[in-house]
Structure formats: structure tokens, C-alpha cells
Write a protein that holds these residues in place. Structure first.
Motif, mmCIF file in Angstrom:
data_model
loop_
_atom_site.group_PDB
_atom_site.id
_atom_site.type_symbol
_atom_site.label_atom_id
_atom_site.label_comp_id
_atom_site.label_asym_id
_atom_site.label_seq_id
_atom_site.Cartn_x
_atom_site.Cartn_y
_atom_site.Cartn_z
ATOM 1 N N LEU A 68 -71.648 29.993 -40.399
ATOM 2 C CA LEU A 68 -71.527 30.772 -39.168
ATOM 3 C C LEU A 68 -70.996 32.177 -39.465
ATOM 4 O O LEU A 68 -70.337 32.405 -40.480
ATOM 5 C CB LEU A 68 -70.575 30.083 -38.187
ATOM 6 C CG LEU A 68 -70.977 28.689 -37.684
ATOM 7 C CD1 LEU A 68 -69.860 28.109 -36.824
ATOM 8 C CD2 LEU A 68 -72.282 28.747 -36.911
ATOM 9 N N ASP A 69 -71.266 33.096 -38.557
ATOM 10 C CA ASP A 69 -70.675 34.438 -38.629
ATOM 11 C C ASP A 69 -69.458 34.559 -37.719
ATOM 12 O O ASP A 69 -68.522 35.301 -38.017
ATOM 13 C CB ASP A 69 -71.719 35.487 -38.232
ATOM 14 C CG ASP A 69 -72.885 35.520 -39.203
ATOM 15 O OD1 ASP A 69 -72.658 35.802 -40.387
ATOM 16 O OD2 ASP A 69 -74.022 35.235 -38.770
ATOM 17 N N VAL A 70 -69.487 33.824 -36.610
ATOM 18 C CA VAL A 70 -68.373 33.814 -35.653
ATOM 19 C C VAL A 70 -68.257 32.402 -35.094
ATOM 20 O O VAL A 70 -69.277 31.758 -34.796
ATOM 21 C CB VAL A 70 -68.598 34.806 -34.487
ATOM 22 C CG1 VAL A 70 -67.466 34.696 -33.451
ATOM 23 C CG2 VAL A 70 -68.710 36.234 -34.994
ATOM 24 N N PHE A 71 -67.029 31.926 -34.955
ATOM 25 C CA PHE A 71 -66.796 30.650 -34.291
ATOM 26 C C PHE A 71 -66.212 30.930 -32.921
ATOM 27 O O PHE A 71 -65.228 31.673 -32.788
ATOM 28 C CB PHE A 71 -65.826 29.782 -35.095
ATOM 29 C CG PHE A 71 -65.492 28.478 -34.405
ATOM 30 C CD1 PHE A 71 -66.412 27.446 -34.373
ATOM 31 C CD2 PHE A 71 -64.268 28.290 -33.781
ATOM 32 C CE1 PHE A 71 -66.132 26.250 -33.724
ATOM 33 C CE2 PHE A 71 -63.967 27.107 -33.140
ATOM 34 C CZ PHE A 71 -64.896 26.075 -33.109
ATOM 35 N N ALA A 72 -66.795 30.344 -31.880
ATOM 36 C CA ALA A 72 -66.324 30.574 -30.513
ATOM 37 C C ALA A 72 -65.895 29.263 -29.885
ATOM 38 O O ALA A 72 -66.695 28.328 -29.762
ATOM 39 C CB ALA A 72 -67.435 31.213 -29.675
#
Length: 373
Positions: free
Chosen positions: A265-269
Motif C-alpha cells: 500500500l501507499d497509504v493506510f486509511a
């Protein structure tokens, strides 16, 4: 030390209570102690073949509308199993139904009990039925008030417990497997499969249930150059598939497969406002992934705003979208946050947290001995 872990959930269930109970049992065995687990029965009769210790299953029923969650039925097995194990101490994991019976049994047998608070049941009551918070807190006060010590997973949870009249509370966080979850598992082939156009991968990992508010990611899905990935299952999945038609739903993933997804992933939300800890945030940080999470509950302790990720007002879809957009526009910031996140959790191993838990056990046992003397 002979310890009985009475837990509301245990593998093959996939949730924070089950995972923590499993890691606790494993660590006790590694340290030469003798644990026994008491948990609700599950459909898979072979589920305990790989358990680190003996597991006693108590009859249970699936929760209506949420069959992944099973609720224990009244049973004499709890007290009988604790007595037969010749326990020195009873560990109550997320006590509410089965844990309440474990607390009653421990009191009757004159055994000390450590209650581990893990689930914001009052918040769940508010989400699912719109009422019942006071009833949930009364139940929690009854169980935790009878325990020798309550362990809270975050400072927010500790304050909440104390504010509702629960005493003898101490802080005990959660460990993370920094060997399994690590940045070098980033997988180019997986990224090309999930984002064939080279999109930025933004992921959510967890249960798909109303309290998790995954619907707040609709604005993220609409960002140009972003591909949303949703990992997990639960009763909200059909509605979320309709609300997030462009997202990739990968279902439930575990173990090394999950670790590979995290690292890719590039960002975890994360979007749920009722997290007493939030283990998936730690796993994302261990994977070197920057985090966007609500400024509530467990994430307040885990995410250093502006250093390892971004905290946003709970329940605000525009804030979630804005935070992801800001990270999407700055590869350098993402890399910096990811490195800082990994560094921040490297010491939070299950070995370190497990030893801390054993320290709590020993303190409780010494306190009981001192009172008896």
C-alpha cells in the motif's frame, strides 16, 4: 504459573480480541508457563489443532445479523475447567458474556483475575441499537470492578474506564509482529494487479461492519489517480460494494498474505471511531506505510500527527479525503512518514508486551499474597 485465559473470541476468529488472546497464550508457553484457553465454540471442529495450548470450547450461538461473532451460552464448563487446571490466575480477555462467567468462577475459587479491556461495547451499542450505552457500562463495571486489575490498551480507553467508575486500571498496549509485517515485502506484481494504471494504492483492513465506518472512504475512491483496496469481510460488505463500486474488495486475508498487501500500500486509511487500540494501524506502521486515522481512541496513542501519519476528526469524510489527497500529492512525505512509523513500532514486539503482561500478573499475585498475610 498456571493461567486460564477466558476470552470472548479465539482463532479461527479474526479480530483484536482473538489475536491478542492467541499471542498471550503463545508467549506464556514460550516463557515456561502453563496457559489454558476457554472460548466460545466455533463451527470448525479442527480449529484448535495448531493452538499453543489446550482450548476448552463452551457452547455458543452466532450473533443475529453478524454470524462471524459467536456468543457463549451458560455453561458449567467454565468453572470446571478453571478448577481442573489448578489455575494461579484468571485472565479475562475482552470480558462481557463469557468473561463475566469467568470472573464469577474466579471469585468463587478465590483466584485473582486480570481483566483486559478491548472493545468499546458502549460505542457498539450506540451504533447498532442507538441506545444501551448505560447498560453496557453497568455490565462492564460489574465485571471489571470485581477484577484485581484492569488493563486498558490506550490512554483514551484508560480515561474512559476511569470516567465510568472503574478503578485499578493500568495501561497495557499491544505488540506487533515486526518480522511478519515489514516494508521489504512490497510486491510490484501485486501492485500492478491491483492498480494496473499505476494508481496510488490506499487500503483499509478490518471488519466490514457498521461501527467501522468504511463508507467514509467514498470520497477517497473518487480521487484521481487513486485505487481503493478493502481487505476484510463482515455484514456490511454488500452495502459497501454498492457504495464503493470502484474499490477492489479482497476478502479476508491473514498471515504472510496480509503482510504482503500491507507493505504494497501507499497509504493506510482507518475510519472506525470506536477503536480502543487499533492493531491494523500498528501493522501498517510496521509495514512502513503512512496512516490516516480518526483522532479518537487508540490511534491517538499510535499515530504521531505530522510525523507518522495524519489524524482527522472522527466521522468526517471530507477530512479523510483531504488527508489522503495531501499524502497522494507528496511522495516524499509518504516515505518520511513510513520510515518514522516503522521506527516507532520496532520495540513494540509481542515478546516485550508479553513480558510486561506477565509483570502485571506477578504484581497482582504479590498483592493478593500481601492481603492474605
Amino acid at each position: 504459573m498456571r493461567v486460564v485465559i477466558v476470552t470472548e473470541s479465539f482463532p479461527p476468529d479474526v479480530n483484536g480480541v482473538a489475536h491478542c488472546a492467541l499471542q498471550t497464550a503463545r508467549h506464556l508457553v514460550r516463557r515456561g508457563h502453563t496457559p489454558l484457553v476457554i472460548a466460545p465454540a466455533v463451527a470448525d471442529q479442527a480449529a484448535d489443532a495448531d493452538a499453543p495450548c489446550t482450548v476448552v470450547r463452551v457452547p455458543s450461538l452466532p450473533l443475529p445479523g453478524y454470524p462471524q461473532v459467536r456468543v457463549a451460552l451458560p455453561s458449567r464448563r467454565v468453572a470446571a475447567a478453571i478448577a481442573a487446571h489448578r489455575a494461579d490466575l484468571v485472565h479475562l480477555a475482552g470480558p462481557f458474556v463469557l468473561g463475566a462467567r469467568g470472573m464469577t468462577a474466579a471469585a468463587r475459587l478465590g483466584l485473582p483475575a486480570v481483566a483486559v479491556y478491548q472493545t468499546d461495547l458502549a460505542g457498539y451499542a450506540r451504533t447498532y441499537v442507538g441506545t444501551g450505552e448505560s447498560t453496557a457500562w453497568r455490565r462492564l463495571r460489574t465485571v471489571h470492578g470485581a477484577a484485581d486489575r484492569t488493563l486498558a490498551p490506550s490512554t483514551a480507553a484508560l480515561r474512559d474506564l476511569e470516567a465510568h467508575g472503574i478503578g485499578r486500571v493500568r495501561l497495557w498496549g499491544r505488540g506487533v509482529d515486526t518480522v511478519r509485517f515489514r516494508p521489504d515485502l512490497r510486491d510490484g506484481a501485486l501492485r500492478r494487479e491491483l492498480a494496473p494504471g499505476g494508481e496510488l494504492l490506499v487500503g483499509y483492513v478490518g471488519r466490514l461492519a457498521p461501527e467501522k465506518r468504511v463508507d467514509l472512504l467514498a470520497g477517497v475512491q473518487a480521487l484521481p489517480g487513486v485505487r481503493l483496496v478493502v481487505v476484510g469481510d463482515g455484514p456490511s460488505e454488500p452495502a459497501l460494494r454498492a457504495a464503493l463500486p470502484d474499490a477492489r474488495f479482497l476478502g479476508r486475508r491473514t498471515g504472510d498474505d496480509l503482510a504482503r498487501i500491507f507493505a504494497s500500500l501507499d497509504v493506510f486509511a482507518h475510519t472506525g471511531p470506536y477503536e480502543t487500540f487499533c492493531q491494523t494501524v500498528q501493522e501498517a506502521m510496521a509495514s512502513g506505510v503512512p496512516v490516516v486515522a480518526p483522532a479518537a481512541g487508540g490511534p491517538l496513542d499510535l499515530v504521531d500527527h505530522g510525523r507518522t501519519g495524519l489524524l482527522v476528526p472522527p466521522g468526517d469524510p471530507d477530512a479523510v479525503r483531504g488527508a489522503v489527497a495531501a499524502l497522494a500529492a507528496s511522495p516524499g512525505t509518504r516515505a518520511e512518514y513510513g520510515r518514522a512509523g516503522r521506527a516507532g513500532v520496532e520495540a513494540r514486539t509481542w515478546e516485550a508486551l508479553g513480558d510486561e503482561l506477565i509483570g502485571h500478573y506477578l504484581e497482582v499475585l504479590r498483592e493478593r499474597t500481601a492481603v492474605a498475610a
